[in-house]
Design a protein around this motif. Sequence first.
Motif, PDB file in Angstrom:
ATOM      1  N   GLY A   4       0.798  -1.221   0.000  1.00  0.00           N
ATOM      2  CA  GLY A   4       0.000   0.000   0.000  1.00  0.00           C
ATOM      3  C   GLY A   4       0.827   1.266   0.000  1.00  0.00           C
ATOM      4  N   VAL A   5       1.872   1.310  -0.830  1.00  0.00           N
ATOM      5  CA  VAL A   5       2.717   2.507  -0.902  1.00  0.00           C
ATOM      6  C   VAL A   5       1.841   3.699  -1.288  1.00  0.00           C
ATOM      7  CG1 VAL A   5       4.640   3.590  -2.120  1.00  0.00           C
ATOM      8  CG2 VAL A   5       4.777   1.177  -1.431  1.00  0.00           C
ATOM      9  N   PRO A   6       1.806   4.755  -0.469  1.00  0.00           N
ATOM     10  CA  PRO A   6       0.822   5.820  -0.665  1.00  0.00           C
ATOM     11  C   PRO A   6       1.198   6.870  -1.701  1.00  0.00           C
ATOM     12  CG  PRO A   6       2.098   6.250   1.314  1.00  0.00           C
ATOM     13  CD  PRO A   6       2.565   4.918   0.788  1.00  0.00           C
ATOM     14  N   HIS A   7       2.451   6.914  -2.111  1.00  0.00           N
ATOM     15  CA  HIS A   7       2.898   7.958  -3.037  1.00  0.00           C
ATOM     16  C   HIS A   7       3.172   7.372  -4.413  1.00  0.00           C
ATOM     17  CE1 HIS A   7       6.491   6.324  -0.944  1.00  0.00           C
ATOM     18  NE2 HIS A   7       6.948   6.248  -2.180  1.00  0.00           N
ATOM     19  N   PRO A   8       3.107   8.186  -5.460  1.00  0.00           N
ATOM     20  CA  PRO A   8       3.441   7.683  -6.806  1.00  0.00           C
ATOM     21  C   PRO A   8       4.903   7.252  -6.875  1.00  0.00           C
ATOM     22  CG  PRO A   8       2.326   9.813  -6.913  1.00  0.00           C
ATOM     23  CD  PRO A   8       2.690   9.600  -5.486  1.00  0.00           C
ATOM     24  N   VAL A   9       5.165   6.189  -7.616  1.00  0.00           N
ATOM     25  CA  VAL A   9       6.530   5.717  -7.846  1.00  0.00           C
ATOM     26  C   VAL A   9       6.805   5.821  -9.336  1.00  0.00           C
ATOM     27  CG1 VAL A   9       8.121   3.773  -7.685  1.00  0.00           C
ATOM     28  CG2 VAL A   9       6.454   4.176  -5.852  1.00  0.00           C
ATOM     29  N   ARG A  10       7.811   6.611  -9.688  1.00  0.00           N
ATOM     30  CA  ARG A  10       8.154   6.845 -11.085  1.00  0.00           C
ATOM     31  C   ARG A  10       9.077   5.729 -11.573  1.00  0.00           C
ATOM     32  NH1 ARG A  10       7.705  12.428 -12.413  1.00  0.00           N
ATOM     33  NH2 ARG A  10       9.624  12.392 -13.642  1.00  0.00           N
ATOM     34  N   CYS A  11       8.787   5.205 -12.758  1.00  0.00           N
ATOM     35  CA  CYS A  11       9.562   4.094 -13.297  1.00  0.00           C
ATOM     36  C   CYS A  11      10.153   4.492 -14.647  1.00  0.00           C
ATOM     37  CB  CYS A  11       8.682   2.858 -13.447  1.00  0.00           C
ATOM     38  SG  CYS A  11       9.608   1.367 -13.879  1.00  0.00           S
ATOM     39  N   HIS A  12      11.480   4.519 -14.716  1.00  0.00           N
ATOM     40  CA  HIS A  12      12.200   4.907 -15.931  1.00  0.00           C
ATOM     41  C   HIS A  12      12.839   3.668 -16.561  1.00  0.00           C
ATOM     42  CE1 HIS A  12      11.831   9.130 -14.724  1.00  0.00           C
ATOM     43  NE2 HIS A  12      12.205   8.761 -13.530  1.00  0.00           N
ATOM     44  N   TYR A  13      12.786   3.587 -17.889  1.00  0.00           N
ATOM     45  CA  TYR A  13      13.330   2.442 -18.611  1.00  0.00           C
ATOM     46  C   TYR A  13      13.405   2.803 -20.094  1.00  0.00           C
ATOM     47  CZ  TYR A  13       8.319   1.914 -19.426  1.00  0.00           C
ATOM     48  OH  TYR A  13       7.005   2.170 -19.752  1.00  0.00           O
ATOM     49  N   PRO A  14      14.234   2.098 -20.881  1.00  0.00           N
ATOM     50  CA  PRO A  14      14.314   2.405 -22.314  1.00  0.00           C
ATOM     51  C   PRO A  14      12.980   2.168 -23.009  1.00  0.00           C
ATOM     52  CG  PRO A  14      16.185   1.071 -21.616  1.00  0.00           C
ATOM     53  CD  PRO A  14      15.221   1.079 -20.477  1.00  0.00           C
ATOM     54  N   ALA A  15      12.555   3.131 -23.798  1.00  0.00           N
ATOM     55  CA  ALA A  15      11.269   3.012 -24.495  1.00  0.00           C
ATOM     56  C   ALA A  15      11.245   1.824 -25.444  1.00  0.00           C
ATOM     57  CB  ALA A  15      10.979   4.306 -25.265  1.00  0.00           C
ATOM     58  N   SER A  16      12.396   1.452 -25.981  1.00  0.00           N
ATOM     59  CA  SER A  16      12.432   0.321 -26.912  1.00  0.00           C
ATOM     60  C   SER A  16      12.104  -0.993 -26.214  1.00  0.00           C
ATOM     61  CB  SER A  16      13.809   0.220 -27.574  1.00  0.00           C
ATOM     62  OG  SER A  16      14.810   0.014 -26.594  1.00  0.00           O
ATOM     63  N   GLY A  17      12.137  -1.007 -24.877  1.00  0.00           N
ATOM     64  CA  GLY A  17      11.798  -2.200 -24.127  1.00  0.00           C
ATOM     65  C   GLY A  17      10.391  -2.186 -23.568  1.00  0.00           C
ATOM     66  N   GLN A  18       9.514  -1.373 -24.152  1.00  0.00           N
ATOM     67  CA  GLN A  18       8.155  -1.249 -23.617  1.00  0.00           C
ATOM     68  C   GLN A  18       7.449  -2.607 -23.540  1.00  0.00           C
ATOM     69  OE1 GLN A  18       6.679   1.819 -22.550  1.00  0.00           O
ATOM     70  NE2 GLN A  18       5.289   0.316 -21.636  1.00  0.00           N
ATOM     71  N   GLU A  19       7.656  -3.435 -24.543  1.00  0.00           N
ATOM     72  CA  GLU A  19       7.022  -4.759 -24.545  1.00  0.00           C
ATOM     73  C   GLU A  19       7.453  -5.569 -23.322  1.00  0.00           C
ATOM     74  OE1 GLU A  19       6.751  -8.756 -27.409  1.00  0.00           O
ATOM     75  OE2 GLU A  19       8.065  -7.072 -27.932  1.00  0.00           O
ATOM     76  N   TYR A  20       8.723  -5.515 -23.001  1.00  0.00           N
ATOM     77  CA  TYR A  20       9.223  -6.260 -21.848  1.00  0.00           C
ATOM     78  C   TYR A  20       8.679  -5.680 -20.548  1.00  0.00           C
ATOM     79  CZ  TYR A  20      12.481  -7.884 -25.392  1.00  0.00           C
ATOM     80  OH  TYR A  20      13.028  -8.409 -26.542  1.00  0.00           O
TER      81      TYR A  20
END
Length: 302
Positions: free
Chosen positions: A83-99
């Motif tokens: 129940g983490v109450p705050h937003p968690v930002r997730c960064h990753y290469p866009a070319s790996g969106q499928e993964y």
Amino acid sequence: MSRRELVVLGSASQTPTRHRNHNGYLLRFDTDGILFDPGEGTQRQMMYAGATASELTHLCVTHFHGDHSLGLAGLIQRLSLDGVPHPVRCHYPASGQEYFDRLRHSTSFHERAELVPLPISAPGPLGGALSAYPLEHRIDCFGYRYAEPDGIRMLPDALASAGVQGPAVRKLQADGVLETATGVVRLEDVSVPRRGQVVAFVMDTRLCAGAFACAREADLLIAESTFRADDADLAYRYGHLTSTDAGRLAAESGARELLLTHFSQRYPYEEADRFRDEAAKVFDGEIHVARDLDVVPLPPRR
């Protein structure tokens, strides 16, 4: 009390060993908790390290090879379970969106936490203190740089001489100038510049312009050191650094301290200090050889 430290959750490369878990690195920087490259088993390592999902504010994946990302599925679900109450930002290469999509929805769970996917399609600032830099690997890969903004340090003796105290100090900091009974006090008269601290995270890559830009004048550089110097040809072929390469990266980028990690399973655990010895031939700063559950404090300000 704020903490500024790096917690090594895993220091292996492609294959975990009896002594080294898959990758995982938690940067605690005041109110931010940035988890880099959660490999398989990261949740369990967090438990051993006394780290919780609730302290995470960012998830940063350099690339979608399994030793850097297979733990993402469990961590995403853990955010909701706890129940983490705050937003968690997730960064990753866009070319790996499928993964990313596969890992995010790999099994059924009740999604309660707010995960903010932020795929990286071009290098540059990511918002806040984070920036991304392109690395040279076999698939799209980004290094991450966490840079605290520069600030100032107030000089108590100068403030006292100028007769500035209490709420007047905050007003001077906000306005840059303050009228007192004895004259005008400028902020630069009672302060000195204070450089922000910088942490650079450079994983699977050959030496390249992006790696040097990412590591520039870092207080702490976390760099992969998959191979030893004798295996330089193998390292280049597979898009990795040797310990000597990592030392050169630290030296030529002006880093203060270097943490070597991401060690190939081909090398005995007991010989880990040989990585330090090779890096030390080209870098004269402090060198840490990562071991799982190590806690490395950021060095004092310059």
